[in-house]
Design a protein around this motif. Structure first.
Motif, PDB file in Angstrom:
ATOM      1  N   ASP A 160       0.839  -1.196   0.000  1.00 63.42           N
ATOM      2  CA  ASP A 160       0.000   0.000   0.000  1.00 63.42           C
ATOM      3  C   ASP A 160       0.878   1.252   0.000  1.00 63.42           C
ATOM      4  O   ASP A 160       1.595   1.515   0.955  1.00 63.42           O
ATOM      5  CB  ASP A 160      -0.917  -0.011   1.218  1.00 63.42           C
ATOM      6  CG  ASP A 160      -2.041   0.980   1.091  1.00 63.42           C
ATOM      7  OD1 ASP A 160      -1.863   2.006   0.401  1.00 63.42           O
ATOM      8  OD2 ASP A 160      -3.100   0.747   1.674  1.00 63.42           O
ATOM      9  N   ARG A 166      -0.399   4.349  -0.549  1.00 61.74           N
ATOM     10  CA  ARG A 166      -1.277   5.507  -0.428  1.00 61.74           C
ATOM     11  C   ARG A 166      -0.699   6.616   0.458  1.00 61.74           C
ATOM     12  O   ARG A 166      -0.844   7.793   0.152  1.00 61.74           O
ATOM     13  CB  ARG A 166      -2.656   5.079   0.070  1.00 61.74           C
ATOM     14  CG  ARG A 166      -3.459   4.360  -0.987  1.00 61.74           C
ATOM     15  CD  ARG A 166      -4.809   3.895  -0.435  1.00 61.74           C
ATOM     16  NE  ARG A 166      -5.529   3.113  -1.413  1.00 61.74           N
ATOM     17  CZ  ARG A 166      -5.426   1.799  -1.563  1.00 61.74           C
ATOM     18  NH1 ARG A 166      -4.612   1.106  -0.786  1.00 61.74           N
ATOM     19  NH2 ARG A 166      -6.113   1.166  -2.481  1.00 61.74           N
ATOM     20  N   ASP A 186      -9.044   9.455  -0.057  1.00 59.80           N
ATOM     21  CA  ASP A 186      -8.441   8.645  -1.116  1.00 59.80           C
ATOM     22  C   ASP A 186      -9.275   8.610  -2.391  1.00 59.80           C
ATOM     23  O   ASP A 186      -8.774   8.223  -3.443  1.00 59.80           O
ATOM     24  CB  ASP A 186      -8.200   7.224  -0.622  1.00 59.80           C
ATOM     25  CG  ASP A 186      -7.103   7.179   0.434  1.00 59.80           C
ATOM     26  OD1 ASP A 186      -6.430   8.211   0.666  1.00 59.80           O
ATOM     27  OD2 ASP A 186      -6.912   6.111   1.030  1.00 59.80           O
ATOM     28  N   ASN A 187     -10.534   9.010  -2.325  1.00 58.60           N
ATOM     29  CA  ASN A 187     -11.386   9.029  -3.515  1.00 58.60           C
ATOM     30  C   ASN A 187     -11.700  10.427  -4.013  1.00 58.60           C
ATOM     31  O   ASN A 187     -12.432  10.572  -4.992  1.00 58.60           O
ATOM     32  CB  ASN A 187     -12.693   8.273  -3.249  1.00 58.60           C
ATOM     33  CG  ASN A 187     -12.453   6.782  -3.189  1.00 58.60           C
ATOM     34  OD1 ASN A 187     -11.783   6.213  -4.043  1.00 58.60           O
ATOM     35  ND2 ASN A 187     -12.976   6.144  -2.161  1.00 58.60           N
ATOM     36  N   THR A 222      -7.280  10.516  -8.425  1.00 62.16           N
ATOM     37  CA  THR A 222      -7.506  10.245  -7.000  1.00 62.16           C
ATOM     38  C   THR A 222      -6.356   9.397  -6.474  1.00 62.16           C
ATOM     39  O   THR A 222      -5.638   8.748  -7.246  1.00 62.16           O
ATOM     40  CB  THR A 222      -8.836   9.478  -6.751  1.00 62.16           C
ATOM     41  OG1 THR A 222      -8.702   8.129  -7.192  1.00 62.16           O
ATOM     42  CG2 THR A 222     -10.026  10.150  -7.421  1.00 62.16           C
ATOM     43  N   ASN A 264      -6.619   6.649  -4.778  1.00 67.16           N
ATOM     44  CA  ASN A 264      -6.908   5.236  -5.051  1.00 67.16           C
ATOM     45  C   ASN A 264      -6.626   4.855  -6.501  1.00 67.16           C
ATOM     46  O   ASN A 264      -6.063   3.788  -6.759  1.00 67.16           O
ATOM     47  CB  ASN A 264      -8.357   4.900  -4.692  1.00 67.16           C
ATOM     48  CG  ASN A 264      -8.542   4.708  -3.209  1.00 67.16           C
ATOM     49  OD1 ASN A 264      -7.616   4.350  -2.490  1.00 67.16           O
ATOM     50  ND2 ASN A 264      -9.740   4.965  -2.729  1.00 67.16           N
ATOM     51  N   ARG A 265      -7.000   5.698  -7.433  1.00 68.60           N
ATOM     52  CA  ARG A 265      -6.745   5.381  -8.849  1.00 68.60           C
ATOM     53  C   ARG A 265      -5.247   5.377  -9.147  1.00 68.60           C
ATOM     54  O   ARG A 265      -4.760   4.535  -9.894  1.00 68.60           O
ATOM     55  CB  ARG A 265      -7.474   6.358  -9.751  1.00 68.60           C
ATOM     56  CG  ARG A 265      -8.953   6.120  -9.771  1.00 68.60           C
ATOM     57  CD  ARG A 265      -9.632   7.029 -10.738  1.00 68.60           C
ATOM     58  NE  ARG A 265     -11.051   6.739 -10.780  1.00 68.60           N
ATOM     59  CZ  ARG A 265     -11.875   7.309 -11.609  1.00 68.60           C
ATOM     60  NH1 ARG A 265     -11.440   8.196 -12.485  1.00 68.60           N
ATOM     61  NH2 ARG A 265     -13.150   7.004 -11.594  1.00 68.60           N
ATOM     62  N   HIS A 268      -2.885   4.734  -6.975  1.00 70.76           N
ATOM     63  CA  HIS A 268      -2.375   3.524  -6.336  1.00 70.76           C
ATOM     64  C   HIS A 268      -2.611   2.306  -7.225  1.00 70.76           C
ATOM     65  O   HIS A 268      -1.723   1.472  -7.404  1.00 70.76           O
ATOM     66  CB  HIS A 268      -3.039   3.333  -4.967  1.00 70.76           C
ATOM     67  CG  HIS A 268      -2.574   2.122  -4.253  1.00 70.76           C
ATOM     68  ND1 HIS A 268      -3.219   0.923  -4.338  1.00 70.76           N
ATOM     69  CD2 HIS A 268      -1.500   1.925  -3.441  1.00 70.76           C
ATOM     70  CE1 HIS A 268      -2.571   0.024  -3.618  1.00 70.76           C
ATOM     71  NE2 HIS A 268      -1.530   0.608  -3.063  1.00 70.76           N
ATOM     72  N   ASP A 269      -3.793   2.205  -7.815  1.00 72.49           N
ATOM     73  CA  ASP A 269      -4.106   1.080  -8.707  1.00 72.49           C
ATOM     74  C   ASP A 269      -3.198   1.072  -9.931  1.00 72.49           C
ATOM     75  O   ASP A 269      -2.724   0.015 -10.356  1.00 72.49           O
ATOM     76  CB  ASP A 269      -5.575   1.128  -9.150  1.00 72.49           C
ATOM     77  CG  ASP A 269      -6.529   0.844  -8.006  1.00 72.49           C
ATOM     78  OD1 ASP A 269      -6.087   0.361  -6.937  1.00 72.49           O
ATOM     79  OD2 ASP A 269      -7.738   1.124  -8.180  1.00 72.49           O
TER      80      ASP A 269
END
Length: 87
Positions: free
Chosen positions: A2, A4, A26-27, A68, A70-71, A73-74
């Motif tokens: 992770d 983030r 995160d979003n 974002t 989260n995006r 990170h993905d």
């Protein structure tokens, strides 16, 4: 893994002056919220490439990949997994 927190810290250190105390989830889309400027986008790509030793190709430069925490990170996870497979 992770990443983030590292991403949060980078974004927090690069917020525009009028938003430097803003809290971002995160979003949250920090571009739509206008917490960052266009120069930030280039800095963010450079940070990701250097920190995670991955190459961000033209196909990856879609703003939605970076909008974002989260995006982003993905995207990093996908690029690292592809790099591992290529070894």
């Amino acid at each position: 893994m992770d990443y983030r927190q590292e991403i949060r810290e980078f974004i927090g250190n690069n917020l525009t002056m009028e938003h430097e105390d803003a809290q971002i989830s995160d979003n949250d889309n920090y571009f739509e919220m206008r917490f960052v400027n266009s120069l930030f986008a280039m800095r963010l790509v450079d940070f990701v490439e250097r920190r995670f030793q991955i190459e961000i190709g033209n196909d990856d430069l879609d703003l939605s990949n970076f909008s974002t925490i989260n995006r982003l990170h993905d995207l990093i996870e996908r690029k690292l997994a592809a790099k591992e497979v290529a070894r």
